[in-house]
Motif scaffolding. Structure first.
Motif, PDB file in Angstrom:
ATOM      1  N   ALA A   1     -45.850  -7.041  60.509  1.00  0.00           N
ATOM      2  CA  ALA A   1     -45.966  -5.674  60.408  1.00  0.00           C
ATOM      3  C   ALA A   1     -45.491  -5.280  58.708  1.00  0.00           C
ATOM      4  O   ALA A   1     -46.356  -4.625  57.937  1.00  0.00           O
ATOM      5  N   ASP A   2     -44.269  -5.755  58.455  1.00  0.00           N
ATOM      6  CA  ASP A   2     -43.507  -5.330  57.421  1.00  0.00           C
ATOM      7  C   ASP A   2     -42.753  -6.224  56.853  1.00  0.00           C
ATOM      8  O   ASP A   2     -42.391  -7.119  57.639  1.00  0.00           O
ATOM      9  N   LYS A   3     -42.241  -6.230  55.809  1.00  0.00           N
ATOM     10  CA  LYS A   3     -41.264  -6.999  55.263  1.00  0.00           C
ATOM     11  C   LYS A   3     -39.804  -6.099  55.436  1.00  0.00           C
ATOM     12  O   LYS A   3     -39.563  -5.315  54.657  1.00  0.00           O
ATOM     13  N   PHE A   4     -39.075  -6.847  56.112  1.00  0.00           N
ATOM     14  CA  PHE A   4     -37.622  -6.054  56.165  1.00  0.00           C
ATOM     15  C   PHE A   4     -36.575  -7.063  57.022  1.00  0.00           C
ATOM     16  O   PHE A   4     -37.086  -8.135  57.703  1.00  0.00           O
ATOM     17  N   THR A   5     -35.303  -6.739  56.682  1.00  0.00           N
ATOM     18  CA  THR A   5     -34.310  -7.481  57.605  1.00  0.00           C
ATOM     19  C   THR A   5     -33.426  -6.446  58.185  1.00  0.00           C
ATOM     20  O   THR A   5     -33.014  -5.561  57.226  1.00  0.00           O
ATOM     21  N   ARG A   6     -33.086  -6.432  59.286  1.00  0.00           N
ATOM     22  CA  ARG A   6     -32.247  -5.532  59.970  1.00  0.00           C
ATOM     23  C   ARG A   6     -31.393  -6.042  61.206  1.00  0.00           C
ATOM     24  O   ARG A   6     -31.991  -7.116  61.582  1.00  0.00           O
ATOM     25  N   VAL A   7     -30.289  -5.327  61.477  1.00  0.00           N
ATOM     26  CA  VAL A   7     -29.580  -5.906  62.653  1.00  0.00           C
ATOM     27  C   VAL A   7     -29.375  -4.557  63.538  1.00  0.00           C
ATOM     28  O   VAL A   7     -28.888  -3.566  62.775  1.00  0.00           O
ATOM     29  N   ASP A   8     -29.498  -4.609  64.669  1.00  0.00           N
ATOM     30  CA  ASP A   8     -29.565  -3.191  65.585  1.00  0.00           C
ATOM     31  C   ASP A   8     -28.546  -3.841  66.501  1.00  0.00           C
ATOM     32  O   ASP A   8     -28.859  -4.821  67.424  1.00  0.00           O
ATOM     33  N   VAL A   9     -27.503  -2.993  66.582  1.00  0.00           N
ATOM     34  CA  VAL A   9     -26.437  -3.228  67.601  1.00  0.00           C
ATOM     35  C   VAL A   9     -26.396  -2.181  68.563  1.00  0.00           C
ATOM     36  O   VAL A   9     -26.343  -0.916  68.222  1.00  0.00           O
ATOM     37  N   VAL A  10     -27.032  -2.642  69.840  1.00  0.00           N
ATOM     38  CA  VAL A  10     -27.096  -1.602  70.830  1.00  0.00           C
ATOM     39  C   VAL A  10     -26.043  -1.481  71.775  1.00  0.00           C
ATOM     40  O   VAL A  10     -25.592  -2.530  72.435  1.00  0.00           O
TER      41      VAL A  10
END
Ligand code: BG6
Length: 492
Positions: free
Chosen positions: A343-352
């Motif tokens: 869908a898109d160009k991105f890098t992320r980290v989600d800490v739940v």
């Protein structure tokens, strides 16, 4: 800035990476004073060029990357560049290189410091390393340094990586080898250590008691573009998971290093990777899913991209669950995903984080929506920043809670000043700082993990294509996480 002294020798010196990233990055180091009068660059490749043509190409590379290529500063910089045509498989050619290197060493007073940068097909790495030593290109004085910089792919499985490493080790010690992983040069990846080890608030909760799961997403919008001949032999697992994702995950999972030094940080990353569970056949099959993009409108499916065989089974998407068998992480999975044509160009980290054990607001008289989990997001790209989702009271008469966000985004002005990964990494090589490079033990544990997935996948013909361009991958990637009663924080 501290001025550094070195002779750079770029093998693959007329390649795309060199022109697009390496030379402009060197120029930035020059501009900032990290390089001044005591440096020289030899570009080599099989092309026939002379110094003059090579320098014109350097000038163009600076201009293309938005530098003022006709300034006096740029022309002074470019005057340090030399070209030598070279066939890396012809041992006799190395003596010509040696002569030029020795001459430049005297001319620019380089004190014997040498950086050999291999930016070319890895099948030649071994020969080059061997000939650099046997043909006397490496300095042999005590004070001078010899450093070897290599670009991935670093093997295509554990065995080939080991073979390659054994070949390099005959000429260079581990401390002299700098394995580039450009993700380690990214501002927000480096920020993981600051965030974790600079904040009681973060590090005291950074374990399986308080964290429910961690999600790492490296999403790409483009397809395979012109790189199909490389990519189709690699696939997303080798191209992104074995290196970039494993590096990010090891920074997230490691224990606190004794000190902020390359030796201590590497030691902790290696320990983390050692406790990563290597899956057996059954677990590899359930905990990893793959995908390949189909077509949409006038966008061809992967199998109809240029230079891709029509029956290719190469994956352009991977999602997986990683488990660490150690005291800190046991029971807290790391979910990872990456793919092309998403869908898109991105890098992320989600800490739940885990939800409060008791939700006292959910009393029957005034039903409140269930509390949301706290989520700490590290935005790596395109925008750099952090976001922390908390629960707070809504601003009205009833007692209701709602999730709110504390956001920190690096502003555009500051982002512009952030050095490019390659500039940082070249600077680190000049300083001899191996912190942001992959060590051999890290590379080898990462391969051992990835090899198991590959082994299982190679037994079974995948049902490709299985995802729509501009989606977030195949349905199986949703099922993977839903099965554990969780969901991806970033969803469409
Ligand atoms: C490279 C991969 O290592 O990383 C490419 O070979 C990928 O396939 C690229 O596109 C992504 O890097 P970045 O910095 O654009 O996220």
């Amino acid at each position: 800035a501290t001025e550094r002294t070195a002779l750079f020798m770029f093998f693959g010196g007329t390649g795309d990476l060199a022109y697009r990233k390496l030379y402009p990055s060197l120029f930035n180091l020059y501009h900032k004073g990290n390089l001044r009068s005591h440096f020289a660059v030899i570009g080599t490749s099989r092309q026939t060029l002379d110094d003059e043509k090579f320098r014109a190409a350097i000038k163009k590379s600076l201009a293309d990357s938005g530098e003022r290529a006709d300034s006096k500063e740029a022309s002074d910089f470019i005057s340090h560049f030399y070209y030598q045509a070279h066939d890396v498989t012809d041992t006799a050619h190395y003596s010509v290189l040696k002569e030029l290197a020795d001459k430049l060493d005297k001319k620019y007073k380089l004190q014997g410091n040498r950086i050999f940068y291999l930016s070319m097909a890895p099948q030649f790495f071994g020969t080059i390393a061997q000939d650099l030593r046997s043909q006397g290109l490496m300095s042999d004085t005590e004070e001078a340094f010899n450093r070897l910089v290599i670009e991935k792919p670093f093997g295509r499985d554990f065995d080939s990586a080991k073979q390659l490493n054994d070949a390099l080790s005959k000429s260079f010690d581990e401390e002299q080898i700098f394995r580039i992983d450009h993700y380690l040069g990214k501002e927000m990846i480096q920020n993981i250590e600051a965030l974790r080890f600079g904040n009681t608030l973060v590090e005291s909760l950074w374990n399986n008691r308080y964290i429910d799961n961690i999600q790492v997403t490296l999403s790409e919008k483009l397809g395979v573009e012109e790189r199909a001949s490389y990519y189709d032999n690699s696939g997303a697992l080798r191209d992104m998971v074995q290196n970039h994702i494993m590096q990010i995950v090891s920074l997230l999972a490691m224990e606190q290093p004794v000190a902020f030094t390359d030796t201590d940080i590497r030691a902790e990353k290696v320990k983390a990777l050692r406790s990563l569970r290597v899956y057996n056949v059954a677990d590899a099959a359930t905990n990893f899913v793959r995908g390949q993009y189909g077509s949409i409108n006038d966008q061809a499916d992967y199998r109809h991209e240029d230079n891709v065989p029509h029956d290719s089974t190469t994956e352009t998407f991977v999602a997986g669950k990683l488990l660490f068998d150690n005291y800190r992480w046991s029971g807290t999975p790391f979910y990872i995903r990456t793919g092309k044509m998403l869908a898109d160009k991105f890098t992320r980290v989600d800490v739940v984080f885990k939800k409060p054990l008791v939700d006292i607001f959910a009393f029957p008289q005034a039903p409140n929506a269930p509390l949301a989990a706290n989520v700490l997001t590290i935005f790596v790209e395109p925008h750099a920043g952090f976001s922390l989702q908390l629960n707070a009271k809504t601003n009205d008469a009833l007692f209701q809670t709602e999730p709110i966000k504390l956001d920190y985004l690096v502003d555009a002005e500051k982002s512009k000043e952030t050095p490019e990964p390659y500039e940082r990494l070249l600077h680190d090589v000049l300083k001899g700082d191996g912190t942001n490079f992959s060590s051999w033990p890290e590379v080898s544990y990462a391969w051992k993990f990835v090899d198991q997935i590959r082994r299982v996948w190679d037994l079974q013909e995948p049902q490709f294509p299985n995802y729509t361009p501009h989606s977030m991958g195949p349905a199986a990637a949703e099922e993977l996480i839903q099965r554990d009663h969780r969901e991806w924080v970033y969803r469409l």
